[in-house]
Enzyme design. Sequence first.
Site, PDB file in Angstrom:
ATOM      1  N   ASP A  72      -1.697   2.044  -0.192  1.00  0.00           N
ATOM      2  CA  ASP A  72      -0.541   1.475   0.497  1.00  0.00           C
ATOM      3  C   ASP A  72      -0.329   0.088  -0.102  1.00  0.00           C
ATOM      4  O   ASP A  72      -1.079  -0.838   0.184  1.00  0.00           O
ATOM      5  CB  ASP A  72      -0.826   1.406   2.003  1.00  0.00           C
ATOM      6  CG  ASP A  72       0.277   0.688   2.778  1.00  0.00           C
ATOM      7  OD1 ASP A  72       1.304   0.305   2.168  1.00  0.00           O
ATOM      8  OD2 ASP A  72       0.112   0.514   3.996  1.00  0.00           O
ATOM      9  N   ASP A  75       8.825   2.530  11.070  1.00  0.00           N
ATOM     10  CA  ASP A  75       7.895   1.775  10.219  1.00  0.00           C
ATOM     11  C   ASP A  75       8.456   0.386   9.950  1.00  0.00           C
ATOM     12  O   ASP A  75       9.336   0.212   9.103  1.00  0.00           O
ATOM     13  CB  ASP A  75       7.691   2.557   8.913  1.00  0.00           C
ATOM     14  CG  ASP A  75       6.740   1.850   7.942  1.00  0.00           C
ATOM     15  OD1 ASP A  75       6.306   0.714   8.249  1.00  0.00           O
ATOM     16  OD2 ASP A  75       6.436   2.431   6.887  1.00  0.00           O
ATOM     17  N   LYS A  77       6.443  -7.576  -3.089  1.00  0.00           N
ATOM     18  CA  LYS A  77       7.116  -6.273  -2.936  1.00  0.00           C
ATOM     19  C   LYS A  77       8.624  -6.443  -2.738  1.00  0.00           C
ATOM     20  O   LYS A  77       9.405  -5.590  -3.149  1.00  0.00           O
ATOM     21  CB  LYS A  77       6.508  -5.551  -1.735  1.00  0.00           C
ATOM     22  CG  LYS A  77       6.934  -4.116  -1.554  1.00  0.00           C
ATOM     23  CD  LYS A  77       6.126  -3.499  -0.429  1.00  0.00           C
ATOM     24  CE  LYS A  77       6.485  -2.040  -0.211  1.00  0.00           C
ATOM     25  NZ  LYS A  77       5.638  -1.468   0.860  1.00  0.00           N
ATOM     26  N   GLU A 130       6.291   6.004   2.762  1.00  0.00           N
ATOM     27  CA  GLU A 130       5.352   5.514   3.763  1.00  0.00           C
ATOM     28  C   GLU A 130       5.443   6.267   5.092  1.00  0.00           C
ATOM     29  O   GLU A 130       4.412   6.669   5.641  1.00  0.00           O
ATOM     30  CB  GLU A 130       5.554   4.007   3.957  1.00  0.00           C
ATOM     31  CG  GLU A 130       5.037   3.228   2.747  1.00  0.00           C
ATOM     32  CD  GLU A 130       5.611   1.834   2.601  1.00  0.00           C
ATOM     33  OE1 GLU A 130       6.290   1.372   3.544  1.00  0.00           O
ATOM     34  OE2 GLU A 130       5.396   1.211   1.554  1.00  0.00           O
TER      35      GLU A 130
END
Lengths: 167, 641
Positions: B25, B210, B87, B188
Site C-alpha cells: 500500500d 476510503d 503521492k 485500494e
Amino acid sequence: MDAHSKSHFALFGLPERFALDPDALEAAYRRVQAAVHPDRFATAGDTERRIAMQWAAQANEAHSVLRDPARRAAYLAERRGAAIQAESNTAMPADFLALQMQWHEALDDARDAGDPAAVAALRAQVAAERDATLERIARALDVEGDAPAAAQGVRKLMFVERLLADL
Amino acid sequence: MALLQISEPGMAPEPHQRTLAVGIDLGTTNSLVAAVRSGTPEVILDEAGRPLLPSVVRYFPNAAPLVGNDALHSASSDPVNTIVSVKRLMGRGRADVASMHLPYRFADAPGMVRLETAAGQKSPVEVSAEILRVLRRRAEAALGADEVDGGLAGAVITVPAYFDDAQRQATKDAAALAGLNVLRLINEPTAAALAYGLDNASEGIYAVYDLGGGTFDVSILRMTKGVFEVIATGGDSALGGDDFDRALAGWLLAQAADGGERGPGRRDADQWMSALPPGDRRALQTAARQAKEALSDAPRVQVDLALSDGRGVSQSVSREDFERLTQALLERTLNAVRNALRDARLAPADVQGVVMVGGSTRMPQVQRAVGGLFGRPPLNNLDPDEVVALGAAIQANLLAGNRAAGDDWLLLDVIPLSLGLETMGGLVEKVVPRNSTIPIVRAQEFTTFKEGQTAMAIHVVQGERELVSDCRSLARFELRGIPPMAAGAARIRVVFQVDADGLLSVTAREQSTGVEATVAVKPSYGLSDDDIARMLRESFDAAGEDMQLRALREQQVEADRMIVATRNAVAADGDLLDEDERARIEEQVLCLYKLSRGDDHSTIKAGVEALARMTEPFAARRMDRAIAAALSGRRLDQLDR
C-alpha cells in the site's frame, strides 16, 4: 482460434437468439473470465499473458453487449445482415414520429406546469412502449426471422431509451 | 480424458515451492508491505516493530536519502529537501500542484513536476521508488527472499480507484525503478473489500469508503460466487485527510492573526498560509494534524505553537469547531458516494455493508455521516490503516500461484474515468466509457484528409466532460508510415487497449494495405522511455549495482519462466499440436535454453520473443480448450460452491 472469431454467444456457450436467461449469461461470463482472466496468468510467459488479456477483453465486450437488450438486438440484427446505422438511417414510420412529437409536447406541458404526476404518467407510457418494442424485436428475431424489422425496432428502442433517460 | 489434464494456468510449476509475493500500500501519508505467511495475511514490521513507513523522503547533497521516520523529523527544519505526500504529485503538472501550498522548489518544465532537491532534480516517480525500495528490502529480509530461488517474485501495488492513467503509470514506473516486478496494480477499495470479503465470506453489494491522506475513493462492489466485481467507482484524487488538516491550520492562523475576532474568509487564510515560511507552514500543518487526531477521542484540544516571526498560535479547538470547518470537505465525499451509487443504479439501502478504509475515517463525523447516508453502521473490524495492504497481500499470493485448495476468487475491476479522443473543435469523443470492466479493447477508424498524408496525430484524454480543455490530457500519439493514398482513402484502425492494471496502450494499422503504423507516444504527465532508462541508470550507479548484470539476470529469469511454461503446456495439451509444430517449438525451447546460459541479455530477450511468437497459436488453442472446460463446469467447482 482467435479471440475475435467467435460470436459473443458462442464464447459463452449460449444459443444465438434474442431470448436470453440473464442468470445463465452471468454464470457463463464468470466461468469464462475465471478461465481466461490475466490474473490467472500473472506469472506465465509473455504469450499467455497477452492472449489472456485479449480473451478477457473479448469476454467483457461480449458480456456488455449481451446483457443490454438493445445492444444484443443490434448485434443479432447486424450478424443477420441488417446493420443498425443509427447515424445515417433516421427513417422512422410516420405513426412513430407522430407519437414522438406527442410525447415531447406532453413532457414540455408537464414540465411547464411543474406537474410531477404528469411526468410520472408519461414515463409509464414510454416504458410501456419500450417493453412493447422489445417484444416486437424478440418476435422479429426469434420467430419471424426478420432482421430488417428487428433493426428498425432497435432504432426505435434507442430513441425510446434516450427519452426515458431524460424523464 | 484429456480435458481433465489441463494444468491450472495460475499454478506454480512445482506445487511444493512457494513463490514469495507481497502486497504494498503506497500511501500518501504512510506506506505498508504485507504478505501471506502460514495462510494468514500480515503486515511486515520494520526492525523496530513498526508497521507503518511514513511516506517521507529526505535528500542530501552527497549521501543516500533517508526514508520514513528518520526523514519525518526533518519535515519542519528542512522542508525543501524533505518530500512528504509525494503521492499527490504523481502524474501531475505544475498547474495541478499550484494550489497545494507546497514548500518545494519545482523545476520549470512541462509534463510531470520535478522537484529541485539537494540531490538534484527528482521526479515524484523517483521519490516514490525510494519508499518502495525500503519496503522491498524490509520484505526480503523478513521473508528470507534471498534464500529462495529468484527472490521476491513480485508485488501487488495498490492505487486509488480514481487514479487516472498518468498516475497509474507513474506508480508502475516507480516500482520498476525500485526493482519490483509488478504482478498487478489493484485499486485500494478493491483490496480492502478482498480483506473483508474473505473473512466474512459474504455475498451481496458492498460499498468501500476510503478516505486517505490525500485521496478519496468510493467503490461499489458485488460479490457473487467467488467473483469480486466492481460495478462503479468514484472519488476525488485530490481530497484527503491533508485537506482537513489544512482547513484547521488556516483557521488557527486566522485566529492568531486577528486575536480571536471573527475569522477571515477561507481565501485569506489560504493566502496567509502560502505567505508563511515553509518551515512554519509545515509546523502548523503538523500541529493541525495532531489536533485532528486528538479530537477523534477528546471533545476539545489546546494548540500552542510559536512561529518563526515571533507570533504565537495559542488556541483551544473543540470538536464542533473542527467539524464546522471541515463540513464542506465531508460533503464532497458524500456527493461522490451518491454519484457512484447512481452510476451503479443502486439505492443506499441496497448496500449490505460499508467498509471503512484509511486513517481519516477515524474522524467521528466521518463515521456518523457515512452511517447516516447508508442507514447502517460502517464496518471497522480491520485496522483502517492496514486493510488495503492486507488485501493486496492476499491478491499477490493468489497471483503468484500459491493457491490452496478451495481458495479461489477473481477480481473484476473497472476503469474509473472515460477515455476519449480530441475531435474537431476541441470536443471529446468517448472511446471507453467509465466503469467499463477491464481489460477492454476498443477500436476506432480514422481516415486521412489530405492527398498523400503519411502521418496523423491523435490526442487521448481522460474525463467525463465534453470539452478537451476540461478533461485530463493523457498523451499525444503520432502515427507514422501510413501509405500515401488519396484523401479519405486510407482507413486507419486505431486500437485502444486498457489492460488489467488499468493502463492504456495504443496500436494502429492501415486496413486496406495492412501496413502497421508506428505509434510514437508523448505522455502529457508521464515519463518517456528515455527518462525511465536514465533514472534506472542513476539508481544503479547510486546503489553501486551493475545494471548489465541485473538486466542479464532478469532476462534469464524470464527465459526460464518461458521454458517451463512452454514445456508444461506441451505436456498438458500437446495433442493440440501437429508433429511439425511440436518439433519446431521443442527446437526453439532448446535454442532459448542455450542462449540463456550465455551472457548477452539482448540475445536472450530476442530468444524469449521468438518463442513467444511461435507459441502464440498454441496458446490461443489452449485458451479455447480452457473455456470449453470452464463452460462444461468441470474445473470451477470452487467458484460454483
